[in-house]
Design an enzyme around this catalytic site. Sequence first.
Site, PDB file in Angstrom:
ATOM      1  N   GLY A  71       0.678   7.935  -6.409  1.00  0.00           N
ATOM      2  CA  GLY A  71       0.501   7.119  -7.596  1.00  0.00           C
ATOM      3  C   GLY A  71       1.053   7.747  -8.866  1.00  0.00           C
ATOM      4  O   GLY A  71       1.672   7.068  -9.687  1.00  0.00           O
ATOM      5  N   THR A  72       0.836   9.039  -9.054  1.00  0.00           N
ATOM      6  CA  THR A  72       1.312   9.694 -10.271  1.00  0.00           C
ATOM      7  C   THR A  72       2.824   9.637 -10.367  1.00  0.00           C
ATOM      8  O   THR A  72       3.381   9.314 -11.425  1.00  0.00           O
ATOM      9  CB  THR A  72       0.817  11.149 -10.321  1.00  0.00           C
ATOM     10  OG1 THR A  72      -0.605  11.157 -10.452  1.00  0.00           O
ATOM     11  CG2 THR A  72       1.422  11.893 -11.501  1.00  0.00           C
ATOM     12  N   ASN A 150      -9.823   2.539 -12.514  1.00  0.00           N
ATOM     13  CA  ASN A 150     -10.343   3.402 -11.459  1.00  0.00           C
ATOM     14  C   ASN A 150     -11.780   3.839 -11.703  1.00  0.00           C
ATOM     15  O   ASN A 150     -12.496   4.180 -10.759  1.00  0.00           O
ATOM     16  CB  ASN A 150      -9.443   4.633 -11.300  1.00  0.00           C
ATOM     17  CG  ASN A 150      -9.248   5.394 -12.592  1.00  0.00           C
ATOM     18  OD1 ASN A 150      -8.851   4.833 -13.613  1.00  0.00           O
ATOM     19  ND2 ASN A 150      -9.519   6.683 -12.578  1.00  0.00           N
ATOM     20  N   GLN A 178      -5.822   0.700  -7.492  1.00  0.00           N
ATOM     21  CA  GLN A 178      -7.188   0.322  -7.112  1.00  0.00           C
ATOM     22  C   GLN A 178      -7.315  -1.120  -6.626  1.00  0.00           C
ATOM     23  O   GLN A 178      -8.428  -1.542  -6.289  1.00  0.00           O
ATOM     24  CB  GLN A 178      -8.146   0.552  -8.295  1.00  0.00           C
ATOM     25  CG  GLN A 178      -8.243   1.988  -8.761  1.00  0.00           C
ATOM     26  CD  GLN A 178      -8.841   2.930  -7.716  1.00  0.00           C
ATOM     27  OE1 GLN A 178      -9.467   2.502  -6.750  1.00  0.00           O
ATOM     28  NE2 GLN A 178      -8.652   4.231  -7.913  1.00  0.00           N
ATOM     29  N   SER A 202      -0.653   3.795  -4.112  1.00  0.00           N
ATOM     30  CA  SER A 202      -0.974   5.144  -3.648  1.00  0.00           C
ATOM     31  C   SER A 202      -1.573   5.064  -2.251  1.00  0.00           C
ATOM     32  O   SER A 202      -2.528   4.315  -2.020  1.00  0.00           O
ATOM     33  CB  SER A 202      -1.972   5.816  -4.598  1.00  0.00           C
ATOM     34  OG  SER A 202      -2.337   7.086  -4.113  1.00  0.00           O
ATOM     35  N   GLY A 203      -1.034   5.848  -1.322  1.00  0.00           N
ATOM     36  CA  GLY A 203      -1.481   5.778   0.060  1.00  0.00           C
ATOM     37  C   GLY A 203      -2.926   6.145   0.270  1.00  0.00           C
ATOM     38  O   GLY A 203      -3.649   5.476   1.026  1.00  0.00           O
ATOM     39  N   HIS A 204      -3.406   7.194  -0.391  1.00  0.00           N
ATOM     40  CA  HIS A 204      -4.753   7.670  -0.072  1.00  0.00           C
ATOM     41  C   HIS A 204      -5.856   6.814  -0.697  1.00  0.00           C
ATOM     42  O   HIS A 204      -7.038   7.119  -0.534  1.00  0.00           O
ATOM     43  CB  HIS A 204      -4.917   9.154  -0.451  1.00  0.00           C
ATOM     44  CG  HIS A 204      -5.043   9.429  -1.906  1.00  0.00           C
ATOM     45  ND1 HIS A 204      -6.236   9.763  -2.507  1.00  0.00           N
ATOM     46  CD2 HIS A 204      -4.122   9.447  -2.885  1.00  0.00           C
ATOM     47  CE1 HIS A 204      -6.042   9.983  -3.794  1.00  0.00           C
ATOM     48  NE2 HIS A 204      -4.763   9.795  -4.055  1.00  0.00           N
ATOM     49  N   THR A 240      14.362  14.130   1.067  1.00  0.00           N
ATOM     50  CA  THR A 240      14.167  13.740   2.460  1.00  0.00           C
ATOM     51  C   THR A 240      12.854  12.977   2.619  1.00  0.00           C
ATOM     52  O   THR A 240      11.811  13.412   2.115  1.00  0.00           O
ATOM     53  CB  THR A 240      14.148  14.992   3.360  1.00  0.00           C
ATOM     54  OG1 THR A 240      15.380  15.684   3.200  1.00  0.00           O
ATOM     55  CG2 THR A 240      13.953  14.608   4.819  1.00  0.00           C
ATOM     56  N   CYS A 333      -9.473  12.922 -11.186  1.00  0.00           N
ATOM     57  CA  CYS A 333      -8.467  13.718 -11.893  1.00  0.00           C
ATOM     58  C   CYS A 333      -9.049  14.423 -13.109  1.00  0.00           C
ATOM     59  O   CYS A 333      -8.421  15.300 -13.682  1.00  0.00           O
ATOM     60  CB  CYS A 333      -7.295  12.822 -12.311  1.00  0.00           C
ATOM     61  SG  CYS A 333      -6.474  12.036 -10.915  1.00  0.00           S
TER      62      CYS A 333
END
Length: 400
Positions: A71-72, A150, A178, A202-204, A240, A333
């Site tokens: 996300g960042t 968030n 979110q 964001s994946g997590h 990569t 964060c």
Amino acid sequence: MRRIYMDANATTPLLPEVFEAMRPFFLEHYGNASSIHQQGQYARAAVDHARDQIAHLLHCRTSEIVFTSGGTESDNLALFGTLENAAAPAHFITTSIEHDAVLRAAESLSKKKIEVTILPSTPQGVIEPTALLAAIRPETKLVSVMFANNETGVIQPIAALAAIAHASGALFHTDAVQVVGRLPLDLSPKGALKDVDLLTISGHKIYAPKGIGALFVRRNVRLAPMLHGGSHERQRRAGTENVAGIVGLGKAAEVSNTWLAEDNATDGPTHLAALRDRLEQSILSQVEECGVNGEGAPRVSNTSNLYFDHIEAEALVIALDLKGLSVSGGSACQSGATEPSHVLTAMGLSPARARASIRFSLSRLTTAEEIDEALALIPAAVARLRDLSPTWNKPALIPA
């Protein structure tokens, strides 16, 4: 001790099916997706499939998905990629309740002679379209507004805000970390979010691993790369590809699509919303001088941010953690920060009340039994801490 996890806005657990989809790309199919041999072609096919899965979730073109580290990076790429080389005069608008990935990037942009305007929040945590209308100018190049906060879960009127930006010739970015997988998102040319040009994933936060994310970049939006190297991601993000992470993000998007379809088939509140509401209402009924931050505004179904006057949130987080319940005092964060939440103070909360606020954020894996167990812990923990507080007036005992 059985642990109960209610901090999904900080990170979600990795789904077993996501892990199983990723597993072969750690040990067996380890080829570089840019290589032309068979192992490379297999990796490339997996990356392309994941891109299809994410595009299906967002109702957009596969070519509009750029993979990033999270996300960042996606937020920074959206802002710097559109503004750093913008012709002067250049004006950027964002809000007082954004994630630090946007606010700190805005600070950096201001040092590069990009004029920055920070929109205020209402006491409910909403950015009103009238505020954007008053701030936008002919030289405004980009507007960035978080889709759902968030900390509070408050949902912004993104379609209306994006339409205002487009009517003035500005691009529109939203950090949707979110809401992806929690709300249906239609980024198609005729969809509800047709005026959104850039959108962060964001994946997590959707049960995929940490270290992977994506940025939706609408067709014809010019984006200068932040990383310089190979021609990966259509020359928008060199490096990569993290094939295993990308595969995990794609699988998580596929699972999210299934969950959203199930939510859509529900007439009343979704299962997750019902659990959140029961947790919230039970706490409010049992604990005095307690309330909801963002009450009255639309919120994502998993999030409840409550203030407990006369205590410190950090002390309550620790007390609950010792009993096996994981919650948060706000953004992960900002963990360890001595200052109160900038989101809550922007909403008008006093520093004391902001420091007394706790975020409960449920995951799709939260159970009704866990809600019951949490409710057996929270009021008692609050009562114990208030007994130690010099500002707490204990209720007078009623004579027998």
